[in-house]
Motif scaffolding. Structure first.
Motif, short mmCIF file in Angstrom:
data_model
loop_
_atom_site.label_atom_id
_atom_site.label_comp_id
_atom_site.label_asym_id
_atom_site.label_seq_id
_atom_site.Cartn_x
_atom_site.Cartn_y
_atom_site.Cartn_z
N HIS A 168 6.31 20.96 -0.56
CA HIS A 168 5.09 20.87 0.24
C HIS A 168 5.25 20.12 1.56
O HIS A 168 4.35 20.14 2.39
N ASP A 169 6.34 19.40 1.77
CA ASP A 169 6.42 18.42 2.85
C ASP A 169 6.76 19.05 4.20
O ASP A 169 7.89 19.48 4.43
N LEU A 170 5.79 19.07 5.11
CA LEU A 170 5.99 19.69 6.42
C LEU A 170 6.91 18.87 7.32
O LEU A 170 7.60 19.42 8.17
N ASN B 163 0.82 -1.21 0.00
CA ASN B 163 0.00 0.00 0.00
C ASN B 163 0.85 1.26 0.00
O ASN B 163 0.67 2.16 -0.82
N VAL B 164 1.78 1.33 0.93
CA VAL B 164 2.61 2.52 1.08
C VAL B 164 3.52 2.70 -0.13
O VAL B 164 3.67 3.81 -0.66
N PHE B 165 4.11 1.61 -0.59
CA PHE B 165 5.01 1.70 -1.74
C PHE B 165 4.27 2.16 -2.99
O PHE B 165 4.81 2.95 -3.78
N THR B 166 3.06 1.68 -3.20
CA THR B 166 2.30 2.07 -4.40
C THR B 166 2.15 3.58 -4.47
O THR B 166 2.31 4.19 -5.53
N CYS B 167 1.86 4.20 -3.34
CA CYS B 167 1.70 5.66 -3.32
C CYS B 167 3.01 6.37 -3.61
O CYS B 167 3.06 7.33 -4.39
N LYS B 168 4.09 5.90 -3.01
CA LYS B 168 5.41 6.50 -3.27
C LYS B 168 5.77 6.39 -4.75
O LYS B 168 6.24 7.36 -5.36
N ALA B 169 5.55 5.21 -5.32
CA ALA B 169 5.92 4.99 -6.73
C ALA B 169 5.06 5.84 -7.65
O ALA B 169 5.58 6.44 -8.62
N LEU B 170 3.76 5.90 -7.40
CA LEU B 170 2.88 6.73 -8.24
C LEU B 170 3.27 8.21 -8.12
O LEU B 170 3.27 8.94 -9.11
N PHE B 171 3.58 8.66 -6.91
CA PHE B 171 3.97 10.05 -6.70
C PHE B 171 5.21 10.38 -7.53
O PHE B 171 5.36 11.50 -8.03
N SER B 172 6.09 9.40 -7.71
CA SER B 172 7.32 9.63 -8.47
C SER B 172 7.06 9.94 -9.94
O SER B 172 7.94 10.44 -10.65
N THR B 173 5.84 9.64 -10.42
CA THR B 173 5.51 9.88 -11.82
C THR B 173 4.78 11.19 -12.04
O THR B 173 4.44 11.52 -13.18
N LEU B 174 4.51 11.96 -10.98
CA LEU B 174 3.85 13.26 -11.15
C LEU B 174 4.76 14.23 -11.90
O LEU B 174 5.98 14.07 -11.94
N ALA C 81 0.47 12.02 4.03
CA ALA C 81 -0.24 11.64 5.25
C ALA C 81 0.45 10.48 5.96
O ALA C 81 0.58 10.48 7.19
N GLU C 82 0.89 9.48 5.19
CA GLU C 82 1.51 8.30 5.79
C GLU C 82 2.80 8.65 6.51
O GLU C 82 3.11 8.10 7.58
N ILE C 83 3.56 9.59 5.95
CA ILE C 83 4.80 10.02 6.59
C ILE C 83 4.53 10.54 8.00
O ILE C 83 5.33 10.38 8.91
N LEU C 84 3.34 11.14 8.18
CA LEU C 84 2.97 11.70 9.48
C LEU C 84 2.06 10.77 10.27
O LEU C 84 1.40 11.19 11.22
#
Length: 541
Positions: free
Chosen positions: A242-244, A59-70, A162-165
């Motif tokens: 953006h990352d707080l 779950n977490v990896f999928t979001c990281k990988a998708l974010f890398s394609t923005l 969100a997951e980072i926090l």
């Protein structure tokens, strides 16, 4: 190369040789291959959930990988092969669990794909699995599938933050995998595709709510705060993106070192959070929006940290001063892992910093939903008394493409009985204008980052409740600018909430076919911006 996910795509059709953003064909191919591999992971993860299996690492990896394609996130080709291999590794691990639980084997395609052994081979594979139209493909279904992919890329970005926090939501992860799986369907109906795209908007609202909770529980609810646009004499570090969490860790590590930390771009609203503003060396804001960074970074006398998307090709004059973190990458730029910002701090100490104080203007941030709703009674009273005639949400992404001066002019033309709500980097077209107040209520209200769109939505919903009406019946008009995939996800959220009469610009998405656009016009009265004068005349009458 075929990339048309952002607003500035070449000729409003597609970038086919090199990205307007600076993305090279090899990176485009690797991002397409990563997306293809993630579709296979989504297919397996969806089947796993049917059998009651969910894998948190997947779950977490999928979001990281998708974010890398923005858009404007990772331009470094060396960073993608590990992500592609990890996708396949996780897919195979999860596939074994599925088969052990009685699931069926998967057909040939993304769920069985194996990456080439070297970079050149992966690039060739990516070129075979891109976004270019295929012969015999239904253009409208393709358009909706691509809209869905771009939308979940936006969701993934919010879920990643969100997951980072410490905030996760199984429903968000489940939908991302479901959406990836859906894009593999050969012949979905138009109704099915539209339903999935609107559901993407609904799930994005959950993701934004999750991120809002992550921010406010860790850093407190933003409070109105004046932020200097000048600087202090001394060593300096500039934080953009953006990352707080990155900002917080940097503030901790620079405390007591005689270094002032400044924000750039979308980090401006960070000054409103009580747990961040308590750091005495967290001083002010430098510069404007992301597309001006090459000029602004070249003039900054300290080190620079890019925390999320919005990086541009660094100029030679500051290439040794800039660092990336998280999912951000640029070839040759030093990347920070595990929040160890020692290299950023060391470089700041080597550079001259500011040689004198500069006491310039200031802007006020911190008007998130709590701050606005705490004076909701005054706002309602001002509307009922005729002192406030209309609200405008003038928000979204900024960019370099001609036409964005529309938003500056629009705000300048607003009558004095109108209030502007704004968020995201689009506000830098007018963020430092003094529009005054109405009975103590600022006429320019900065709600925050694009990551804070949830606040704006909650304000609109609360006002509708206060006036006992539908959001579409409020004296509120949305005039939005878009650039990348988080903006796509937010737009889908607004549509899923039934919000109509949105004006969108500077241009409409190239990935929307005429039929899909017609659907949006007929059902939501979405329309392109025209001129500030004509649009204001139509809105205010």
């Amino acid at each position: 190369m075929f990339c048309y996910q952002c607003e500035q795509t070449a000729k409003n059709e597609a970038c086919t040789k090199v990205g307007v953003c600076g993305k090279q064909p090899d990176v485009a191919a690797l991002q397409d291959l990563l997306t293809y591999a993630l579709k296979g992971l989504g297919q397996v993860a969806s089947e796993a959930r049917r059998l009651g299996i969910s894998d948190d690492e997947v779950n977490v990896f999928t979001c990281k990988a998708l974010f890398s394609t923005l858009t404007n996130v990772n331009f470094d080709p060396q960073r993608f092969p590990p992500l592609i291999r990890k996708t396949v590794e996780l897919r195979e691990r999860l596939k074994r669990k599925v088969l052990d639980a009685g699931g069926s084997a998967f057909p040939e395609g993304p769920a069985t794909f194996q990456p080439a052994e070297d970079l050149e081979g992966m690039i060739a594979q990516g070129e075979a699995h891109g976004f270019a139209p295929e012969a015999g493909e239904n253009a409208d279904i393709r358009s909706l599938k691509h809209t869905l992919i771009f939308g979940i890329r936006g969701i993934a970005a919010y879920a990643y933050h969100a997951e980072i926090l410490g905030k996760k939501d199984e429903a968000v992860y489940s939908f991302i995998h479901q959406a990836l799986d859906f894009t593999l369907k050969k012949t979905p109906s138009l109704e099915e595709a539209v339903e999935m795209v609107l559901k993407c908007g609904q799930v994005n609202l959950k993701a934004m709510e999750l991120l809002d909770a992550a921010h406010t529980e860790n850093y407190g609810h933003p409070v109105p705060t004046k932020v200097p646009l000048g600087h202090k004499k001394g060593k300096a570090i500039l934080v953009s993106g953006h990352d707080l969490k990155d900002l917080e860790e940097l503030l901790k590590q620079t405390e007591g070192k005689g270094i002032y930390v400044y924000t750039h771009g979308e980090m401006l609203p960070a000054h409103g959070y009580p747990e961040l503003k308590k750091y005495q060396h967290f001083y002010g804001h430098y510069g404007t929006a992301w597309q001006n960074q090459q000029k602004e970074f070249a003039q900054f006398p300290g080190s620079i940290l890019m925390t999320t998307n919005c990086i541009q090709k660094p100029k030679e004059s500051y290439e040794s001063n800039i660092f990336t973190a998280g999912v951000v990458g640029w070839p040759g730029v030093v990347h920070i892992d595990n929040y160890d910002f020692s290299p950023v701090i060391e470089r700041a100490m080597e550079l001259p910093g500011f040689t004198e104080d500069s006491n310039g203007r200031s802007v006020t941030v911190g008007f998130a939903r709590n701050a606005i709703l705490s004076v909701a009674d005054k706002i309602v009273e001002a509307v009922k008394n005729g002192k406030i005639r209309h609200f405008f949400l003038v928000a979204g992404c900024d960019g370099a493409k001609p036409g964005r001066n529309y938003y500056t002019r629009f705000v300048e033309l607003l009558p004095e009985d109108c209030v502007v709500l704004t968020l995201a980097c689009g506000k830098f077209r007018f963020f430092d204008k003094d529009l005054g107040t109405i009975d103590g209520i600022p006429r320019l209200i900065d709600v925050g980052q694009c990551n804070d769109a949830y606040s704006a939505i909650q304000v609109a919903v609360a006002l509708a409740r206060a006036f006992s009406c539908d959001v579409n019946e409020l004296p509120l008009s949305m005039v939005l600018s878009w650039y990348e995939q988080k903006a796509v996800a937010i737009l889908l959220t607004l549509l899923s909430l039934g919000i109509k009469n949105i004006r969108l610009g500077p241009s409409l998405p190239a990935f929307l076919t005429p039929a899909v656009l017609s659907y949006l016009v007929e059902n939501y009265n979405i329309k392109p911006i025209s001129t500030p004068e004509d649009d204001l005349r139509e809105i205010l009458g």
